[in-house]
Design a protein around this motif. Structure first.
Motif, PDB file in Angstrom:
ATOM      1  N   LEU A  64       0.854  -1.198   0.000  1.00  0.00           N
ATOM      2  CA  LEU A  64       0.000   0.000   0.000  1.00  0.00           C
ATOM      3  C   LEU A  64       0.888   1.246   0.000  1.00  0.00           C
ATOM      4  O   LEU A  64       1.850   1.335   0.782  1.00  0.00           O
ATOM      5  CB  LEU A  64      -0.915  -0.013   1.224  1.00  0.00           C
ATOM      6  CG  LEU A  64      -2.092  -0.982   1.125  1.00  0.00           C
ATOM      7  CD1 LEU A  64      -2.705  -1.239   2.494  1.00  0.00           C
ATOM      8  CD2 LEU A  64      -3.147  -0.460   0.144  1.00  0.00           C
ATOM      9  N   LYS A  65       0.553   2.198  -0.850  1.00  0.00           N
ATOM     10  CA  LYS A  65       1.394   3.387  -1.016  1.00  0.00           C
ATOM     11  C   LYS A  65       1.265   4.312   0.205  1.00  0.00           C
ATOM     12  O   LYS A  65       0.139   4.628   0.627  1.00  0.00           O
ATOM     13  CB  LYS A  65       0.964   4.156  -2.277  1.00  0.00           C
ATOM     14  CG  LYS A  65       1.392   3.487  -3.571  1.00  0.00           C
ATOM     15  CD  LYS A  65       0.681   4.073  -4.773  1.00  0.00           C
ATOM     16  CE  LYS A  65       1.032   5.526  -5.033  1.00  0.00           C
ATOM     17  NZ  LYS A  65       2.464   5.719  -5.332  1.00  0.00           N
ATOM     18  N   GLY A 114      -5.298  -3.231   6.205  1.00  0.00           N
ATOM     19  CA  GLY A 114      -4.328  -3.492   5.146  1.00  0.00           C
ATOM     20  C   GLY A 114      -4.854  -4.495   4.134  1.00  0.00           C
ATOM     21  O   GLY A 114      -5.847  -5.184   4.367  1.00  0.00           O
ATOM     22  N   ARG A 115      -4.182  -4.531   3.009  1.00  0.00           N
ATOM     23  CA  ARG A 115      -4.435  -5.536   1.955  1.00  0.00           C
ATOM     24  C   ARG A 115      -3.096  -5.846   1.299  1.00  0.00           C
ATOM     25  O   ARG A 115      -2.101  -5.196   1.590  1.00  0.00           O
ATOM     26  CB  ARG A 115      -5.413  -4.992   0.906  1.00  0.00           C
ATOM     27  CG  ARG A 115      -6.855  -5.065   1.350  1.00  0.00           C
ATOM     28  CD  ARG A 115      -7.466  -6.435   1.065  1.00  0.00           C
ATOM     29  NE  ARG A 115      -8.607  -6.718   1.920  1.00  0.00           N
ATOM     30  CZ  ARG A 115      -9.326  -7.840   1.844  1.00  0.00           C
ATOM     31  NH1 ARG A 115      -9.016  -8.782   0.980  1.00  0.00           N
ATOM     32  NH2 ARG A 115     -10.322  -8.046   2.668  1.00  0.00           N
ATOM     33  N   PHE A 116      -3.052  -6.767   0.422  1.00  0.00           N
ATOM     34  CA  PHE A 116      -1.824  -7.158  -0.309  1.00  0.00           C
ATOM     35  C   PHE A 116      -0.728  -7.548   0.694  1.00  0.00           C
ATOM     36  O   PHE A 116      -1.016  -8.265   1.640  1.00  0.00           O
ATOM     37  CB  PHE A 116      -1.368  -6.029  -1.254  1.00  0.00           C
ATOM     38  CG  PHE A 116      -2.504  -5.307  -1.930  1.00  0.00           C
ATOM     39  CD1 PHE A 116      -3.430  -6.010  -2.696  1.00  0.00           C
ATOM     40  CD2 PHE A 116      -2.687  -3.932  -1.796  1.00  0.00           C
ATOM     41  CE1 PHE A 116      -4.496  -5.360  -3.317  1.00  0.00           C
ATOM     42  CE2 PHE A 116      -3.736  -3.274  -2.419  1.00  0.00           C
ATOM     43  CZ  PHE A 116      -4.645  -3.993  -3.171  1.00  0.00           C
ATOM     44  N   GLU A 117       0.491  -7.001   0.523  1.00  0.00           N
ATOM     45  CA  GLU A 117       1.574  -7.323   1.478  1.00  0.00           C
ATOM     46  C   GLU A 117       1.533  -6.418   2.704  1.00  0.00           C
ATOM     47  O   GLU A 117       2.327  -6.578   3.630  1.00  0.00           O
ATOM     48  CB  GLU A 117       2.948  -7.201   0.792  1.00  0.00           C
ATOM     49  CG  GLU A 117       3.218  -8.265  -0.249  1.00  0.00           C
ATOM     50  CD  GLU A 117       3.042  -9.688   0.287  1.00  0.00           C
ATOM     51  OE1 GLU A 117       3.443  -9.951   1.427  1.00  0.00           O
ATOM     52  OE2 GLU A 117       2.491 -10.527  -0.449  1.00  0.00           O
ATOM     53  N   GLY A 118       0.638  -5.449   2.700  1.00  0.00           N
ATOM     54  CA  GLY A 118       0.501  -4.581   3.864  1.00  0.00           C
ATOM     55  C   GLY A 118       0.970  -3.163   3.603  1.00  0.00           C
ATOM     56  O   GLY A 118       0.954  -2.684   2.455  1.00  0.00           O
ATOM     57  N   PHE A 119       1.392  -2.484   4.695  1.00  0.00           N
ATOM     58  CA  PHE A 119       1.691  -1.047   4.654  1.00  0.00           C
ATOM     59  C   PHE A 119       3.178  -0.781   4.412  1.00  0.00           C
ATOM     60  O   PHE A 119       4.026  -1.559   4.817  1.00  0.00           O
ATOM     61  CB  PHE A 119       1.331  -0.411   6.004  1.00  0.00           C
ATOM     62  CG  PHE A 119      -0.075  -0.712   6.430  1.00  0.00           C
ATOM     63  CD1 PHE A 119      -1.143  -0.032   5.866  1.00  0.00           C
ATOM     64  CD2 PHE A 119      -0.336  -1.677   7.396  1.00  0.00           C
ATOM     65  CE1 PHE A 119      -2.453  -0.308   6.258  1.00  0.00           C
ATOM     66  CE2 PHE A 119      -1.634  -1.957   7.791  1.00  0.00           C
ATOM     67  CZ  PHE A 119      -2.698  -1.276   7.223  1.00  0.00           C
ATOM     68  N   ASP A 136      -1.325 -14.951  15.750  1.00  0.00           N
ATOM     69  CA  ASP A 136      -0.179 -15.411  14.958  1.00  0.00           C
ATOM     70  C   ASP A 136      -0.625 -16.273  13.780  1.00  0.00           C
ATOM     71  O   ASP A 136      -0.363 -17.486  13.730  1.00  0.00           O
ATOM     72  CB  ASP A 136       0.796 -16.183  15.855  1.00  0.00           C
ATOM     73  CG  ASP A 136       1.455 -15.285  16.885  1.00  0.00           C
ATOM     74  OD1 ASP A 136       1.347 -14.039  16.744  1.00  0.00           O
ATOM     75  OD2 ASP A 136       2.071 -15.804  17.822  1.00  0.00           O
ATOM     76  N   TYR A 137      -1.323 -15.649  12.855  1.00  0.00           N
ATOM     77  CA  TYR A 137      -1.740 -16.268  11.606  1.00  0.00           C
ATOM     78  C   TYR A 137      -1.981 -15.114  10.636  1.00  0.00           C
ATOM     79  O   TYR A 137      -2.089 -13.964  11.061  1.00  0.00           O
ATOM     80  CB  TYR A 137      -3.020 -17.107  11.775  1.00  0.00           C
ATOM     81  CG  TYR A 137      -4.023 -16.443  12.682  1.00  0.00           C
ATOM     82  CD1 TYR A 137      -4.100 -16.765  14.024  1.00  0.00           C
ATOM     83  CD2 TYR A 137      -4.865 -15.433  12.185  1.00  0.00           C
ATOM     84  CE1 TYR A 137      -4.995 -16.114  14.867  1.00  0.00           C
ATOM     85  CE2 TYR A 137      -5.756 -14.796  13.008  1.00  0.00           C
ATOM     86  CZ  TYR A 137      -5.818 -15.142  14.356  1.00  0.00           C
ATOM     87  OH  TYR A 137      -6.700 -14.494  15.191  1.00  0.00           O
ATOM     88  N   VAL A 138      -2.059 -15.423   9.335  1.00  0.00           N
ATOM     89  CA  VAL A 138      -2.174 -14.352   8.342  1.00  0.00           C
ATOM     90  C   VAL A 138      -3.540 -14.403   7.644  1.00  0.00           C
ATOM     91  O   VAL A 138      -3.916 -15.418   7.075  1.00  0.00           O
ATOM     92  CB  VAL A 138      -1.026 -14.437   7.308  1.00  0.00           C
ATOM     93  CG1 VAL A 138      -1.169 -13.347   6.252  1.00  0.00           C
ATOM     94  CG2 VAL A 138       0.325 -14.300   8.007  1.00  0.00           C
ATOM     95  N   LEU A 139      -4.261 -13.294   7.734  1.00  0.00           N
ATOM     96  CA  LEU A 139      -5.556 -13.143   7.051  1.00  0.00           C
ATOM     97  C   LEU A 139      -5.302 -12.518   5.681  1.00  0.00           C
ATOM     98  O   LEU A 139      -4.227 -11.984   5.428  1.00  0.00           O
ATOM     99  CB  LEU A 139      -6.458 -12.203   7.851  1.00  0.00           C
ATOM    100  CG  LEU A 139      -6.722 -12.573   9.316  1.00  0.00           C
ATOM    101  CD1 LEU A 139      -7.355 -11.393  10.041  1.00  0.00           C
ATOM    102  CD2 LEU A 139      -7.596 -13.795   9.398  1.00  0.00           C
ATOM    103  N   SER A 140      -6.323 -12.520   4.831  1.00  0.00           N
ATOM    104  CA  SER A 140      -6.132 -11.917   3.510  1.00  0.00           C
ATOM    105  C   SER A 140      -6.297 -10.398   3.545  1.00  0.00           C
ATOM    106  O   SER A 140      -5.867  -9.707   2.633  1.00  0.00           O
ATOM    107  CB  SER A 140      -7.092 -12.539   2.502  1.00  0.00           C
ATOM    108  OG  SER A 140      -8.410 -12.405   2.966  1.00  0.00           O
ATOM    109  N   GLY A 141      -6.949  -9.889   4.606  1.00  0.00           N
ATOM    110  CA  GLY A 141      -7.137  -8.442   4.696  1.00  0.00           C
ATOM    111  C   GLY A 141      -7.427  -8.007   6.113  1.00  0.00           C
ATOM    112  O   GLY A 141      -7.842  -8.816   6.953  1.00  0.00           O
ATOM    113  N   GLY A 142      -7.235  -6.726   6.387  1.00  0.00           N
ATOM    114  CA  GLY A 142      -7.415  -6.209   7.743  1.00  0.00           C
ATOM    115  C   GLY A 142      -8.871  -6.033   8.161  1.00  0.00           C
ATOM    116  O   GLY A 142      -9.145  -5.787   9.337  1.00  0.00           O
TER     117      GLY A 142
END
Ligand code: SAM
Length: 246
Positions: A64-65, A114-119, A136-142
């Motif tokens: 994210l830009k 966040g989305r994609f790889e994050g901020f 401690d797990y990864v979701l697809s979006g915030g």
């Protein structure tokens, strides 16, 4: 006072989502909390309305830009200057019941999803943003993480759970997991509700619940148990108990 939730997202249609139902949904219609979304893409400046770009140094995904996200954050600050700004990220500090209680006691929250790889990391240096993880797990979006955080806060708002259930006895409030619950039928598939819970002896019930809360925490969550027993041993009464034990 209304607890004002402001959510910065690329998917505003995900809100209030499940928070429009049940306890949180009723609280929303009663005006105990409010839910406003800000579309991050509205702050893009190019003709394609880009919000992301390739990672510096190479690698998969998009980031994210910072300029676009910061403009959205600045807009959120002008709308709600007193609310803490939280960014949902697995790189953040794990959310705790203690932090949830603090947030629920405040004016509201501004949440960055966040989305994609994050901020872009510079965002956290340039703006007063608290990074928060929900586990401690990864979701697809915030967005789903934001819903978790908001649900935890909303149920603690005055009048949401009702006077009978303040949540004081629940898991994590005293640093332990809560004791186990049972309800009728007394016998189910050959298993009976523990005798003590049917005894009507409130002192014995309280002692049994305390013992099970401690035992289950020790077995299931050694990390919590260590912290709890460490804190207890440091208290004046804990110090005395240790001396006596010797
Ligand atoms: N590349 C990131 C990492 O490995 O730390 C993961 C990015 S994740 C695919 C996309 C977004 O989902 C994150 O920017 C964040 O907003 C959200 N997210 C994923 N897992 C989360 C968690 N455990 N807690 C809070 N937010 C999370």
């Amino acid at each position: 006072m209304t607890f004002a939730a402001q959510i910065l997202t690329l998917y505003p249609e995900m809100f209030p989502g499940p928070l429009g139902q049940s306890l949180a949904g009723r609280a929303l219609s009663e005006g105990r909390w409010s839910c406003d979304t800000i579309q991050i893409r509205d702050f893009a400046t190019d003709k394609h309305r880009s919000v992301d770009d390739t990672p510096a140094g190479g690698g998969a995904g998009m980031v994210l830009k910072p300029d676009v996200v910061a403009a959205a954050v600045d807009h959120a600050i002008t709308r709600q200057p007193d609310a803490p700004i939280l960014a949902m990220t697995p790189r953040g500090r794990p959310l705790t019941q203690e932090r949830v209680r603090e947030l629920a006691a405040g004016p509201g929250v501004t949440i960055l999803c966040g989305r994609f790889e994050g901020f872009d990391e510079r965002l956290f240096e340039a703006r007063p943003i608290e990074p928060v993880s929900i586990g401690d797990y990864v979701l697809s979006g915030g967005e789903t993480a934001a819903i978790v955080l908001l649900d935890a806060c909303i149920r603690l708002l005055p009048g949401v759970m009702g006077a009978a259930s303040s949540g004081d006895e629940e898991s994590f409030e005293s640093g332990l997991l809560e004791y186990p619950h049972y309800t009728r039928p007394v016998e189910w598939e050959g298993r009976t509700i523990p005798e003590v819970l049917r005894s009507g002896d409130h002192a014995k019930i309280a002692a049994w619940r305390k013992q099970r809360a401690e035992e289950d925490t020790r077995l299931r969550r050694p990390d919590l148990w260590e912290r709890h027993s460490g804190a207890r041993d440091q208290s004046p009464s804990g110090a005395q108990r240790k001396k006596k034990d010797r």
